[in-house]
Design an enzyme around this catalytic site. Structure first.
Site, PDB file in Angstrom:
ATOM      1  CE1 TYR A  24     -27.171 -39.861 -25.476  1.00  0.00           C
ATOM      2  CE2 TYR A  24     -27.143 -40.862 -27.611  1.00  0.00           C
ATOM      3  CZ  TYR A  24     -26.548 -40.643 -26.317  1.00  0.00           C
ATOM      4  OH  TYR A  24     -25.220 -40.964 -25.885  1.00  0.00           O
ATOM      5  CD  GLU A  79     -22.504 -41.850 -27.294  1.00  0.00           C
ATOM      6  OE1 GLU A  79     -23.514 -42.039 -27.841  1.00  0.00           O
ATOM      7  OE2 GLU A  79     -22.630 -41.500 -26.114  1.00  0.00           O
TER       8      GLU A  79
HETATM    9  C1  HEM Z   1     -27.212 -37.873 -21.769  1.00  0.00           C
HETATM   10  C2  HEM Z   1     -27.707 -39.192 -21.452  1.00  0.00           C
HETATM   11  C3  HEM Z   1     -27.011 -40.329 -20.949  1.00  0.00           C
HETATM   12  C4  HEM Z   1     -26.220 -40.243 -19.663  1.00  0.00           C
HETATM   13  C5  HEM Z   1     -25.877 -39.029 -19.017  1.00  0.00           C
HETATM   14  C6  HEM Z   1     -25.719 -41.696 -19.708  1.00  0.00           C
HETATM   15  C7  HEM Z   1     -24.906 -41.936 -18.816  1.00  0.00           C
HETATM   16  C8  HEM Z   1     -24.220 -43.337 -18.649  1.00  0.00           C
HETATM   17  C9  HEM Z   1     -23.373 -43.807 -17.580  1.00  0.00           C
HETATM   18  C10 HEM Z   1     -22.734 -42.764 -16.489  1.00  0.00           C
HETATM   19  C11 HEM Z   1     -23.040 -45.022 -17.956  1.00  0.00           C
HETATM   20  C12 HEM Z   1     -22.267 -45.928 -16.966  1.00  0.00           C
HETATM   21  C13 HEM Z   1     -20.783 -46.021 -17.740  1.00  0.00           C
HETATM   22  C14 HEM Z   1     -19.702 -46.746 -17.116  1.00  0.00           C
HETATM   23  O1  HEM Z   1     -19.773 -48.049 -16.990  1.00  0.00           O
HETATM   24  O2  HEM Z   1     -18.896 -46.194 -16.505  1.00  0.00           O
HETATM   25  C15 HEM Z   1     -23.888 -45.462 -18.836  1.00  0.00           C
HETATM   26  C16 HEM Z   1     -23.753 -46.767 -19.638  1.00  0.00           C
HETATM   27  C17 HEM Z   1     -24.715 -47.083 -20.610  1.00  0.00           C
HETATM   28  N1  HEM Z   1     -25.659 -46.455 -21.205  1.00  0.00           N
HETATM   29 FE1  HEM Z   1     -25.942 -44.473 -20.981  1.00  0.00          FE
HETATM   30  N2  HEM Z   1     -26.138 -42.589 -20.763  1.00  0.00           N
HETATM   31  C18 HEM Z   1     -27.063 -41.769 -21.440  1.00  0.00           C
HETATM   32  C19 HEM Z   1     -27.712 -42.087 -22.641  1.00  0.00           C
HETATM   33  C20 HEM Z   1     -28.002 -43.186 -23.034  1.00  0.00           C
HETATM   34  C21 HEM Z   1     -28.772 -43.794 -24.164  1.00  0.00           C
HETATM   35  C22 HEM Z   1     -29.383 -42.902 -24.929  1.00  0.00           C
HETATM   36  C23 HEM Z   1     -28.804 -45.138 -23.961  1.00  0.00           C
HETATM   37  C24 HEM Z   1     -29.504 -46.005 -24.960  1.00  0.00           C
HETATM   38  C25 HEM Z   1     -30.199 -46.947 -24.693  1.00  0.00           C
HETATM   39  C26 HEM Z   1     -27.754 -45.510 -22.994  1.00  0.00           C
HETATM   40  C27 HEM Z   1     -27.400 -46.849 -22.699  1.00  0.00           C
HETATM   41  C28 HEM Z   1     -26.348 -47.179 -21.814  1.00  0.00           C
HETATM   42  C29 HEM Z   1     -25.706 -48.710 -21.905  1.00  0.00           C
HETATM   43  C30 HEM Z   1     -26.333 -49.543 -22.623  1.00  0.00           C
HETATM   44  C31 HEM Z   1     -25.035 -48.474 -20.757  1.00  0.00           C
HETATM   45  C32 HEM Z   1     -24.069 -49.777 -20.484  1.00  0.00           C
HETATM   46  C33 HEM Z   1     -24.784 -50.468 -19.591  1.00  0.00           C
HETATM   47  C34 HEM Z   1     -24.138 -51.599 -18.862  1.00  0.00           C
HETATM   48  O3  HEM Z   1     -22.851 -51.854 -19.078  1.00  0.00           O
HETATM   49  O4  HEM Z   1     -24.656 -52.473 -18.242  1.00  0.00           O
HETATM   50  N3  HEM Z   1     -27.433 -44.543 -22.094  1.00  0.00           N
HETATM   51  N4  HEM Z   1     -24.609 -44.476 -19.374  1.00  0.00           N
END
Ligand code: HEM
Length: 158
Positions: A96, A138
């Site tokens: 994060y 989480e």
């Molecule tokens: C407040 C912080 C964060 C927000 C608002 C956020 C938001 C999101 C959203 C909207 C998605 C798409 C979900 C879907 O498929 O419907 C997502 C997926 C993802 N997020 Fe985050 N995220 C945050 C933090 C993080 C962090 C710290 C990581 C670490 C590296 C991360 C890694 C990922 C990954 C790997 C995916 C899946 C991507 C994929 O399917 O290719 N996120 N996140």
């Protein structure tokens, strides 16, 4: 540190400009983060990066959050979906601050002169609050999964 009322207003005041540049912000953000932390890149579906789908989803989530700081309950189902996706892709608490650093840098770059130190500080606090909420949820999902796995192993051992 919790988000103060005037900081909420500052964050909200940036929503129109960020909406205009939302996808640009997330593109800058991913490019820089992956360059500095190549170990994180494989966690993301690279096709979705190339076709712009993932940057769009992140921009939409961040803006929905910024526009609803007083009504986070409205975001419940959307946040829950993101958290499950995070657990499926093994996002951990230590990721994060990395995401926060590059997100803030991208916001700063795209907002330009409008990104005053107060606005950036307010965004930092807002991001950390959301991060803490998501990390907590989480952790509960990971714990539940581990419990289910242990139960399966016990059944298999009988
Ligand atoms: C407040 C912080 C964060 C927000 C608002 C956020 C938001 C999101 C959203 C909207 C998605 C798409 C979900 C879907 O498929 O419907 C997502 C997926 C993802 N997020 Fe985050 N995220 C945050 C933090 C993080 C962090 C710290 C990581 C670490 C590296 C991360 C890694 C990922 C990954 C790997 C995916 C899946 C991507 C994929 O399917 O290719 N996120 N996140």
């Amino acid at each position: 540190m919790t988000l103060l009322d005037h900081q909420k207003l500052l964050v909200k005041s940036t929503v129109p400009a960020l909406t205009k540049h939302g996808e640009e912000i997330t593109r800058v953000f991913y490019q820089r983060m992956f360059a500095a932390h190549p170990e994180i890149a494989p966690m993301f579906n690279q096709d979705d990066q190339k076709n712009g789908e993932q940057p769009k989803r992140l921009a939409a989530a961040i803006l929905a959050y910024a526009g609803n700081l007083d009504r986070l309950d409205l975001l419940g189902p959307a946040v829950s979906r993101i958290e499950h996706r995070h657990v499926a892709t093994k996002v951990r608490p230590e990721h994060y601050p990395i995401v926060g650093k590059y997100l803030l840098e991208a916001i700063k770059e795209v907002l330009g002169d409008a990104a005053t130190p107060e606005i950036l500080e307010a965004w930092g606090v807002a991001y950390n609050e959301l991060a803490q909420i998501m990390i907590g949820h989480e952790a509960a999902i990971y714990a539940q999964q581990e419990k289910e796995q242990e139960q399966e192993e016990e059944v298999a051992a009988v």
